[in-house]
Enzyme design. Structure first.
Site, PDB file in Angstrom:
ATOM      1  CG  HIS A  77      -6.956   3.431  -4.236  1.00 38.75           C
ATOM      2  ND1 HIS A  77      -5.875   4.116  -3.745  1.00 38.75           N
ATOM      3  CD2 HIS A  77      -7.870   4.374  -4.568  1.00 38.75           C
ATOM      4  CE1 HIS A  77      -6.123   5.414  -3.758  1.00 38.75           C
ATOM      5  NE2 HIS A  77      -7.334   5.588  -4.261  1.00 38.75           N
ATOM      6  CE1 TYR A 115     -14.409   4.162  -1.580  1.00 44.16           C
ATOM      7  CE2 TYR A 115     -13.475   2.672   0.052  1.00 44.16           C
ATOM      8  CZ  TYR A 115     -13.386   3.819  -0.712  1.00 44.16           C
ATOM      9  OH  TYR A 115     -12.270   4.611  -0.614  1.00 44.16           O
TER      10      TYR A 115
END
Length: 327
Positions: A51, A316
């Site tokens: 992303h 993450y």
């Protein structure tokens, strides 16, 4: 297969893999997932590993208190500030926004006591695999060989052996290019819980529904758009009038899966509005220092035993550390 490859990378990658350090069976680690993302999208130092291309927006969360989530500070402190990051799937920061496929969202809501609550989702309703090992194996079938070509037959064969990827494949093959980030429905994919002060426990999954409706580009519209049209599209919508979303919780029953994001719950499940997000501005760098870890909750909320959800925090964190250090 090319569009499917792009969709899959965008959708499931950053949203789906950020949890604990190990998969449930201990085979695939978060670092393995990040390394695979880099192989598939190439090296882009200083950017998110999935992303990578995104747009920041700010606004307010307007809660809708209800009996199932009674006492939740998230829903009982009036309007709260929101920072949102919309994104394309994949690790290319220069990705073409006209390409059909994955769109993601990261939402940070800040409470008066300084605590924060994250909602992180994608525009696909099912994940590509029941667990991290299955997802990693699936993506690995798409890596190119020595000649630079990938073999779709490998992916199809893998799907036959691992049927939990099939529902996501079906979605990806029919994915379209949204007209705006504000015209996309986003799904949280995983199961979460809320426990009130009197110990009543609510099992739920969430989705974010666009109040402007779902709208995709036609073939003619795609041809007329520049490759970076989404920032202007959202800015124009904000000038024209309110841009908002409704946050909806689907209430799970005992038989509904808690640990398999590749399986949807029945559509007939009870729906409860948690609140609305109203955007006030778009653009800017507010999202740059943020890590939209989906396992960050305000008081009363907790994660399920979903192994994909557990892995996401670590993945993450690794991506976040690399980005801040210019890797």
């Amino acid at each position: 297969m090319k569009n499917y490859f792009v969709s899959l990378i965008g959708a499931s990658v950053l949203s789906a893999f950020c949890g604990s350090a190990l998969a449930q069976d201990g085979k695939i680690q978060a670092a393995d997932m990040v390394a695979l993302f880099e192989k598939m999208s190439g090296q882009h130092p200083g950017h998110r590993k999935a992303h990578a291309r995104g747009l920041c927006a700010t606004g307010v969360f307007i809660p809708s208190p209800n009996d199932l989530f009674k006492g939740a500070p998230l829903l009982h402190n009036g309007e709260l500030p929101v920072v949102m990051r919309f994104s394309l799937g994949g690790g290319d920061p220069d990705a073409d926004e006209r390409v059909a496929g994955v769109r993601g969202v990261g939402i940070q809501i800040k409470l008066p006591d300084g605590s924060i609550h994250h909602f992180t989702g994608n525009n696909f309703p099912v994940f590509a695999g029941k667990d991290p090992d299955t997802f990693h194996g699936f993506l690995s079938t798409m890596l190119p060989d020595e000649s630079g070509k990938s073999d779709p037959a490998k992916t199809l064969a893998y799907a036959e052996e691992h049927p939990s990827v099939k529902a996501h494949m079906a979605w990806a093959q029919n994915a379209q290019a949204p007209a705006s980030f504000a015209n996309v429905e986003y799904y949280g994919l995983h199961t979460f819980y809320y426990e009130s002060a009197d110990k009543e426990r609510t099992k739920f999954r969430w989705r974010l529904s666009p109040d402007l409706g779902i709208k995709n580009l036609t073939a003619d519209e795609i041809m007329s758009k520049p490759s970076d049209f989404l920032a202007d599209a959202l800015a124009e919508q904000l000038q024209e009038g309110p841009v908002s979303f409704t946050l909806i919780a689907s209430i799970g029953q005992e038989e509904d899966s808690t640990n398999d994001p590749s399986v949807q719950w029945p559509a007939v499940r009870e729906k409860v509005e948690l609140g609305a997000i109203r955007l006030t501005d778009s653009g800017g760098e507010q999202c740059k220092p943020l890590n939209f870890d989906p396992n960050v909750f305000s008081a009363g909320f907790s994660p399920s035993d979903d192994p994909v959800l557990r892995m996401r925090s670590a993945a993450y964190a690794i991506s976040f550390g690399k980005r801040l250090s210019g890797q």
